[in-house]
Design a protein around this motif. Structure first.
Motif, mmCIF file in Angstrom:
data_model
loop_
_atom_site.group_PDB
_atom_site.id
_atom_site.type_symbol
_atom_site.label_atom_id
_atom_site.label_comp_id
_atom_site.label_asym_id
_atom_site.label_seq_id
_atom_site.Cartn_x
_atom_site.Cartn_y
_atom_site.Cartn_z
ATOM 1 N N PHE A 1 0.821 -1.215 0.000
ATOM 2 C CA PHE A 1 0.000 0.000 0.000
ATOM 3 C C PHE A 1 0.856 1.266 0.000
ATOM 4 C CE2 PHE A 1 -2.681 3.304 1.862
ATOM 5 C CZ PHE A 1 -3.801 3.206 1.051
ATOM 6 N N ILE A 2 1.785 1.383 0.959
ATOM 7 C CA ILE A 2 2.605 2.595 1.035
ATOM 8 C C ILE A 2 3.464 2.772 -0.222
ATOM 9 C CG2 ILE A 2 4.550 3.664 2.250
ATOM 10 C CD1 ILE A 2 3.258 2.953 4.875
ATOM 11 N N PRO A 3 4.100 1.723 -0.756
ATOM 12 C CA PRO A 3 4.830 1.907 -2.013
ATOM 13 C C PRO A 3 3.942 2.415 -3.143
ATOM 14 C CG PRO A 3 5.542 -0.114 -0.968
ATOM 15 C CD PRO A 3 4.369 0.390 -0.170
ATOM 16 N N PHE A 4 2.681 1.969 -3.202
ATOM 17 C CA PHE A 4 1.764 2.458 -4.239
ATOM 18 C C PHE A 4 1.540 3.960 -4.083
ATOM 19 C CE2 PHE A 4 -2.634 3.603 -5.380
ATOM 20 C CZ PHE A 4 -2.573 3.393 -6.761
ATOM 21 N N VAL A 5 1.327 4.400 -2.835
ATOM 22 C CA VAL A 5 1.112 5.832 -2.594
ATOM 23 C C VAL A 5 2.374 6.620 -2.928
ATOM 24 C CG1 VAL A 5 0.498 7.579 -0.881
ATOM 25 C CG2 VAL A 5 -0.609 5.334 -0.808
ATOM 26 N N ASN A 6 3.521 6.124 -2.463
ATOM 27 C CA ASN A 6 4.784 6.846 -2.678
ATOM 28 C C ASN A 6 5.220 6.860 -4.142
ATOM 29 O OD1 ASN A 6 5.103 7.544 0.018
ATOM 30 N ND2 ASN A 6 6.379 5.782 0.504
ATOM 31 N N ASP A 7 5.080 5.731 -4.809
ATOM 32 C CA ASP A 7 5.662 5.570 -6.144
ATOM 33 C C ASP A 7 4.688 5.865 -7.269
ATOM 34 O OD1 ASP A 7 7.926 4.739 -4.784
ATOM 35 O OD2 ASP A 7 7.474 2.597 -5.006
ATOM 36 N N GLU A 8 3.385 5.871 -6.961
ATOM 37 C CA GLU A 8 2.419 6.101 -8.036
ATOM 38 C C GLU A 8 1.486 7.283 -7.773
ATOM 39 O OE1 GLU A 8 0.631 2.758 -9.998
ATOM 40 O OE2 GLU A 8 1.917 1.334 -8.921
ATOM 41 N N VAL A 9 0.824 7.282 -6.617
ATOM 42 C CA VAL A 9 -0.154 8.347 -6.356
ATOM 43 C C VAL A 9 0.524 9.713 -6.296
ATOM 44 C CG1 VAL A 9 -1.874 9.259 -4.759
ATOM 45 C CG2 VAL A 9 -1.734 6.795 -5.169
ATOM 46 N N GLU B 1 0.411 21.697 -6.921
ATOM 47 C CA GLU B 1 1.121 22.599 -6.020
ATOM 48 C C GLU B 1 0.883 22.259 -4.555
ATOM 49 O OE1 GLU B 1 3.516 25.064 -6.916
ATOM 50 O OE2 GLU B 1 3.279 23.621 -8.540
ATOM 51 N N VAL B 2 -0.317 21.791 -4.220
ATOM 52 C CA VAL B 2 -0.558 21.327 -2.851
ATOM 53 C C VAL B 2 0.366 20.151 -2.529
ATOM 54 C CG1 VAL B 2 -2.224 20.182 -1.339
ATOM 55 C CG2 VAL B 2 -2.932 22.152 -2.697
ATOM 56 N N MET B 3 0.645 19.340 -3.532
ATOM 57 C CA MET B 3 1.501 18.161 -3.345
ATOM 58 C C MET B 3 2.981 18.465 -3.580
ATOM 59 S SD MET B 3 -0.764 15.936 -2.541
ATOM 60 C CE MET B 3 0.249 14.455 -2.542
ATOM 61 N N SER B 4 3.314 19.694 -3.906
ATOM 62 C CA SER B 4 4.671 20.024 -4.370
ATOM 63 C C SER B 4 5.755 19.717 -3.349
ATOM 64 C CB SER B 4 4.747 21.498 -4.780
ATOM 65 O OG SER B 4 4.486 22.344 -3.667
ATOM 66 N N ASN B 5 5.444 19.782 -2.063
ATOM 67 C CA ASN B 5 6.453 19.544 -1.027
ATOM 68 C C ASN B 5 6.376 18.133 -0.449
ATOM 69 O OD1 ASN B 5 8.645 20.998 0.224
ATOM 70 N ND2 ASN B 5 7.546 20.824 2.161
ATOM 71 N N VAL B 6 5.534 17.291 -1.049
ATOM 72 C CA VAL B 6 5.353 15.924 -0.564
ATOM 73 C C VAL B 6 6.225 14.988 -1.395
ATOM 74 C CG1 VAL B 6 3.711 14.070 -0.082
ATOM 75 C CG2 VAL B 6 2.973 16.458 0.076
ATOM 76 N N GLU B 7 7.231 14.414 -0.764
ATOM 77 C CA GLU B 7 8.091 13.455 -1.461
ATOM 78 C C GLU B 7 7.655 12.021 -1.200
ATOM 79 O OE1 GLU B 7 10.288 14.350 -3.637
ATOM 80 O OE2 GLU B 7 9.958 16.481 -3.215
ATOM 81 N N ARG B 8 7.104 11.787 -0.022
ATOM 82 C CA ARG B 8 6.673 10.451 0.363
ATOM 83 C C ARG B 8 5.754 10.585 1.572
ATOM 84 N NH1 ARG B 8 9.155 9.362 5.059
ATOM 85 N NH2 ARG B 8 11.019 10.559 5.585
ATOM 86 N N VAL B 9 5.042 9.523 1.877
ATOM 87 C CA VAL B 9 4.231 9.490 3.093
ATOM 88 C C VAL B 9 5.160 9.468 4.304
ATOM 89 C CG1 VAL B 9 2.633 8.078 4.437
ATOM 90 C CG2 VAL B 9 2.325 8.300 1.969
ATOM 91 N N ARG B 10 4.870 10.339 5.277
ATOM 92 C CA ARG B 10 5.707 10.388 6.478
ATOM 93 C C ARG B 10 5.308 9.330 7.508
ATOM 94 N NH1 ARG B 10 8.980 15.003 7.170
ATOM 95 N NH2 ARG B 10 9.211 14.288 9.322
#
Length: 503
Positions: free
Chosen positions: A101-109, A131-140
């Motif tokens: 699940f987390i890899p899907f969010v990090n690598d695809e979503v 732009e809302v997602m611009s500073n999101v590199e991965r789920v913390r």
């Protein structure tokens, strides 16, 4: 009504606040220990949930009248696909191999959402999502179980009875305040909301006016201006009045990478469908992302802002201004004067140093420019602790002015005698007498007027010095002072003697 999702219905403020706090508690024990970690994480999660609810509602409305509606986000990257408990993509991942699940969010979503703005013919909403997602590199969040728990709890926020409690946007503002607590750097991006509301009440923005904040932080002035205008229109507000408010009214600039996407999320959560926010350095013009701001007018009807205190700018930045200084707040004041339309109105928070300093040429020149080009009709002297709850302790003032006529006199109001602490912040009720006296600029124990001649005689020292304030003069004689010291010394000695018996 719960949109048919069987989500939680909130009818009390305590219930909603407790529910959001519970989500934050999960985040705090999941690798997001402080507000500077969990608020940004919750921002994009809440944003995607509210966005999905909005688009599902818009799709139903379009279908009802036979129109076509295209989702901003494609399958399987919509909230309803991967985050909702019964989402097809989520169920598919959970039925497969553990830990997918987390890899899907990090690598695809996340990469998909960040790339929406680069699509051919990307819509304004798709640009906002990116732009809302611009500073999101991965789920913390540190585990799949905790992330799913958080998503489930956010998904359950379906209905809030706003006749009794604040909407989610105002609960979110409470989270933003936490970014300024415990001396977090986030304090520089958050102006206490009671200050914001007092300033907006005086400026009185209306439908059709363009509103700008060149140092918008988390977007408080813009969000509260939207609520003020909408509330003043009342229950009879029409779609024709609401549309320009949502699409063509609010403009801002913010430099910090962490804060810019939070500001966008905050404004969308408040109901502003198209916030025209520019990501970059306002003072030197260097832009990180400017597409959302490209249709901004050259001048604005209203400016509401609290520029950063104490910053220093390089000479290359100073060269772009008429009056050169490294003081960030003075350069911002010059930018504000230049950006205000003829007849436009401004409310700005400035630190006390800008008002009283006369030993630097640029300070004097900027204040002279202000008084020549604008009518500086009011200055409020704020208590020293006003910004403590937001992480700052600088003594500040609020200046109100309009552009087009020179200043002949300034009406001052003094709030500096109010004791303000983190536990006892400044409240709107503290402005009650000010609001009463302001229309006629009446004089009182807390208010007075000075003329342009008096200002020029002091070389444009604008500091609020209340002529009516009662000063305390200690008339004790030297002998009386020595007796007092001796008496207090005996008290201390007695207390120490008692403590020593317990050693």
């Amino acid at each position: 009504m719960t949109n048919g999702k069987n989500g939680k219905t909130f009818t009390t403020q305590q219930g909603l606040n407790s529910y959001i706090k519970n989500i934050c508690d999960i985040m705090r024990r999941s690798n997001c220990a402080g507000a500077l970690q969990y608020v940004p994480e919750l921002s994009w999660i809440l944003f995607l949930k509210i966005l999905d609810d909005t688009e599902q509602r818009e799709a139903e409305e379009a279908e009802a009248v036979g129109d076509r509606f295209d989702d901003s986000i494609a399958e399987p990257y919509r909230w309803r696909d991967w985050a909702a408990p019964q989402g097809t993509q989520r169920l598919k991942l959970q039925m497969g191999e553990m830990g997918k699940f987390i890899p899907f969010v990090n690598d695809e979503v996340i990469p998909y959402l960040k790339g929406l703005k680069d699509k051919p013919r990307a819509t304004p909403r798709q640009k906002i999502i990116s732009e809302v997602m611009s500073n999101v590199e991965r789920v913390r969040i540190d585990s799949e179980a905790n992330l799913l728990d958080i998503l489930d709890k956010v998904h359950e926020i379906d209905y809030i009875d706003t006749t009794h409690i604040f909407p989610i946007s105002q609960v979110y503002e409470g989270l933003l305040l936490k970014m300024g607590e415990k001396n977090n750097d986030g304090g520089q991006f958050f102006t206490p909301r009671e200050i914001v509301r007092a300033m907006i009440k005086i400026i009185n923005p209306k439908v059709g006016e363009k509103i700008y904040d060149p140092a918008c932080g988390t977007g408080g002035f813009l969000a509260q201006s939207y609520e003020y205008i909408r509330d003043n229109l009342g229950d009879d507000i029409t779609p024709e009045q609401l549309e320009p408010l949502k699409l063509n009214t609010f403009y801002g600039r913010e430099k910090e990478n962490l804060i810019y996407p939070i500001a966008l999320a905050n404004l969308v959560l408040h109901g502003i469908d198209l916030p025209h926010l520019w990501h970059g350095n306002t003072l030197n013009g260097e832009v990180t992302y400017g597409d959302l701001f490209k249709d901004a007018p050259p001048l604005f009807d209203i400016i509401l802002t609290n520029p950063p205190f104490g910053g220093k700018e390089h000479k290359t930045v100073q060269a772009q201004f008429d009056y050169k200084t490294s003081a960030t707040q003075v350069l911002f004041l010059q930018h504000v004067i230049k950006s205000l339309a003829p007849g436009g109105r401004c409310g700005i928070v400035l630190d006390e140093g800008v008002l009283f300093r006369t030993n630097e040429k640029a300070f004097v020149q900027t204040k002279r420019k202000l008084l020549n080009d604008c009518n500086l009709y009011c200055i409020i002297s704020l208590p020293a602790g006003t910004f403590k709850a937001a992480g700052g302790g600088v003594k500040a003032n609020i200046l109100f002015f309009s552009k087009g006529e020179p200043t002949e006199k300034i009406w001052y109001y003094d709030l500096s005698d109010i004791s303000v602490t983190k536990r006892k912040p400044l409240n709107l009720s503290d402005f009650e007498e000010f609001f009463k006296l302001f229309p006629s600029r009446e004089e009182s124990d807390k208010s007075w007027t000075i003329t342009r001649e008096e200002i020029e005689a002091k070389n444009f020292d604008l500091k609020a010095v209340n002529p009516n304030a009662q000063s305390f003069e200690d008339k004790s004689t030297p002998k009386e002072l020595l007796d007092l010291i001796e008496s207090k010394g005996k008290e201390v000695a007695g207390a120490l003697s008692v403590l020593r018996k317990w050693e």
